[in-house]
Design a protein around this motif. Structure first.
Motif, mmCIF file in Angstrom:
data_model
loop_
_atom_site.group_PDB
_atom_site.id
_atom_site.type_symbol
_atom_site.label_atom_id
_atom_site.label_comp_id
_atom_site.label_asym_id
_atom_site.label_seq_id
_atom_site.Cartn_x
_atom_site.Cartn_y
_atom_site.Cartn_z
ATOM 1 N N THR A 191 0.868 -1.170 0.000
ATOM 2 C CA THR A 191 0.000 0.000 0.000
ATOM 3 C C THR A 191 0.908 1.224 0.000
ATOM 4 O O THR A 191 1.627 1.466 0.962
ATOM 5 N N SER A 192 0.897 1.963 -1.107
ATOM 6 C CA SER A 192 1.834 3.079 -1.240
ATOM 7 C C SER A 192 1.202 4.393 -0.796
ATOM 8 O O SER A 192 1.529 4.936 0.262
ATOM 9 N N GLU A 193 0.240 4.895 -1.568
ATOM 10 C CA GLU A 193 -0.402 6.173 -1.243
ATOM 11 C C GLU A 193 -1.839 5.936 -0.829
ATOM 12 O O GLU A 193 -2.562 5.173 -1.468
ATOM 13 N N LEU A 194 -2.243 6.583 0.247
ATOM 14 C CA LEU A 194 -3.589 6.395 0.755
ATOM 15 C C LEU A 194 -4.478 7.583 0.422
ATOM 16 O O LEU A 194 -4.069 8.737 0.564
ATOM 17 N N ASN A 195 -5.696 7.280 -0.013
ATOM 18 C CA ASN A 195 -6.739 8.279 -0.177
ATOM 19 C C ASN A 195 -7.635 8.143 1.056
ATOM 20 O O ASN A 195 -8.473 7.241 1.130
ATOM 21 N N PHE A 196 -7.432 9.032 2.022
ATOM 22 C CA PHE A 196 -8.107 8.869 3.304
ATOM 23 C C PHE A 196 -9.624 9.051 3.204
ATOM 24 O O PHE A 196 -10.373 8.455 3.984
ATOM 25 N N ALA A 197 -10.094 9.844 2.232
ATOM 26 C CA ALA A 197 -11.537 10.006 2.059
ATOM 27 C C ALA A 197 -12.167 8.690 1.614
ATOM 28 O O ALA A 197 -13.184 8.247 2.170
ATOM 29 N N ALA A 198 -11.544 8.045 0.611
ATOM 30 C CA ALA A 198 -12.061 6.765 0.129
ATOM 31 C C ALA A 198 -11.924 5.689 1.205
ATOM 32 O O ALA A 198 -12.826 4.869 1.402
ATOM 33 N N LEU A 199 -10.801 5.701 1.925
ATOM 34 C CA LEU A 199 -10.604 4.715 2.983
ATOM 35 C C LEU A 199 -11.636 4.898 4.091
ATOM 36 O O LEU A 199 -12.196 3.920 4.603
ATOM 37 N N GLY A 200 -11.909 6.163 4.449
ATOM 38 C CA GLY A 200 -12.943 6.424 5.457
ATOM 39 C C GLY A 200 -14.306 5.940 5.000
ATOM 40 O O GLY A 200 -15.066 5.362 5.780
ATOM 41 N N GLY A 201 -14.609 6.166 3.714
ATOM 42 C CA GLY A 201 -15.879 5.682 3.169
ATOM 43 C C GLY A 201 -15.975 4.171 3.222
ATOM 44 O O GLY A 201 -17.028 3.605 3.543
#
Length: 464
Positions: A191-201
């Protein structure tokens, strides 16, 4: 005065419910493994004939809503989408093992957990040492750590080994624990870069999924759309999308209530497992196993450190790691091997676990995503290593096949024809009464036949 401690037997006979569950699970996995084998051969033929251009065209064809970040190639859909189904089933299997299987009892769980950990650590170490010595890349250290249970059972089906159910259960549980650690490796290291909005969803979606299960809301039309939303958000978050499948599988209830014949998790696994084993995994293999296998390419597998490390990790690392972990468990827990088995049997199963097809191919794609040529070579090394492990395990198992067949016959004998193997009824008085009645009936039939034969012999039945 305390009773003397009775040493626990490794690979002893399973309980009847566990035996029936393992038999059903392995039956589906074996069929899926044969389909997986067919898909892999098809991919290799397709990618190494004049039709190779069409293979690349189909694999690279993009489809999906770009606005949702899901404009993916067919190969990508197979790896991220279809394998989510495979890992969903793996999540259910793990949950069931934790609440009703071998992993429920800490003492019984020690064996598969230690064997799986050693069976992942030693191949990774073999890969690292090989690449440090040869100046190769360490990125692929995780490639030889996985075991493909479906492919391994397909090999057992092909060579016809009547492996005792305890060893088969060990192989199945080992693969479940193996899958868990493979999932953790994918989540942590790829897992390199996280999209925290998508992860939160995705997390919110998983919470809703869990609440619906807690409220015992029923209906596939509720859960399937929600699962697709969670999967899509997880994919866009940067975390590998298969993690969504595992998380949802772990949320299902796998313990039975008094009025239930099957728990919800077992019921859903029964419905989804054929889709996973018969469709999802074979299609992934079809679009991942198509690599060049010319003589030159195969020769390079044994000369390049990255590919040689994968082969040695699967063939040597897996066998030594799993066998060593099992021996250490026996050595330090005062457990002893079942009287019906020998340590070479454990080594044969450990060698069989070197078939690391599905998850190894997936990790190979993730580890060398920036180098398509090396990705193809690593995939070829996975195929070569798995093939060598399968051949060696087949030879080792064939040597003891007569012994396995005797154990299998003893374990499945049902002389009283009541549907329950006799070995599970030997302490039941009713069983002995039934067997006595069967014995008396056979003896009476034998006496009657002897009288008829004697009468025919002295001419008493002949006409005057």
């Amino acid at each position: 005065m305390t009773a003397p401690h009775t040493p626990r037997k490794l690979f002893g006979r399973l309980s009847l419910p566990e035996r029936n569950f393992v038999a059903e699970a392995l039956r589906t996995e074996t069929v899926g493994g044969v389909l997986l084998l067919i898909a892999a051969i098809t991919a290799l033929v397709w990618a190494n004939t004049p039709l190779r251009d069409s293979y690349q065209s189909v694999s690279d064809f993009h489809i999906g809503p770009a606005a949702l970040g899901l404009d993916l190639s067919i190969r990508h859909w197979a790896a991220d989408g279809l394998l989510a189904i495979f890992f969903f089933v793996a999540g259910i299997e793990l949950k069931r093992e934790l609440v009703a299987g071998d992993l429920r009892d800490p003492k019984a769980a020690v064996l598969p957990v230690v064997a799986a950990l050693c069976g992942m650590a030693v191949p990774a170490l073999v890969y690292v040492v090989t690449n440090l010595a040869g100046g190769g890349s360490l990125s692929g250290w995780a490639v030889p750590t996985a075991t493909d249970i479906a492919f391994a059972l397909a090999v057992l089906a092909v060579i016809g080994t009547s492996l005792p159910s305890a060893l088969r259960a060990f192989l199945l549980t080992l693969a479940v624990v193996d899958d868990l650690f493979a999932i953790l490796i994918i989540a942590v290291f790829f897992t390199s870069e996280l999209n925290f909005a998508a992860l939160g969803g995705a997390v919110v979606g998983l919470v809703v999924f869990w609440l619906l299960l807690r409220k015992e809301v029923r209906g596939w039309y509720v859960y399937v759309p929600l699962a697709l939303v969670v999967w899509g958000l997880m994919y866009n978050s940067g975390v590998h999308a298969t993690i969504a499948g595992v998380a949802m599988g772990l949320m299902l209830r796998c313990s039975r209530r008094e009025d239930e014949k099957h728990s919800p998790g077992e019921h859903i696994e029964h419905l989804v497992r054929p889709i996973s084993a018969g469709l999802a995994v074979p299609l992934f293999a079809l679009f991942s196993a198509g690599v060049p296998v010319s003589g030159g390419a195969l020769a390079e597998v044994f000369t390049r450190p990255e590919t040689l490390g994968v082969v040695l990790g699967l063939v040597l690392g897996k066998a030594v790691g799993i066998f060593g972990g099992t021996w250490l468990t026996a050595r330090f827990t005062r457990a002893s091997l079942s009287d019906d088995l020998a340590w070479p049997d454990v080594f044969a199963v450990a060698t069989l676990a070197g078939i690391g097809f599905t998850v190894s191919l997936l990790i190979g794609e993730l580890a060398f995503a920036d180098d398509p040529a090396l990705t193809a070579e690593v995939k070829a090394s996975v195929l070569v290593g798995s093939l060598i492990a399968a051949v060696l395990a087949g030879i080792l198992l064939k040597v003891r096949n007569n012994r396995y067949r005797t154990l299998w016959d003893d374990e499945n004998r049902d002389d009283d024809l009541d549907g329950i193997p006799d070995v599970y009824e030997q302490d039941n008085p009713e069983y002995h009464l039934r067997m006595a009645a069967i014995h008396d009936r056979k003896a009476e039939e034998h006496r009657r036949l002897a009288k008829v034969t004697a009468g025919a012999g002295d001419g008493s039945d002949s006409p005057a």
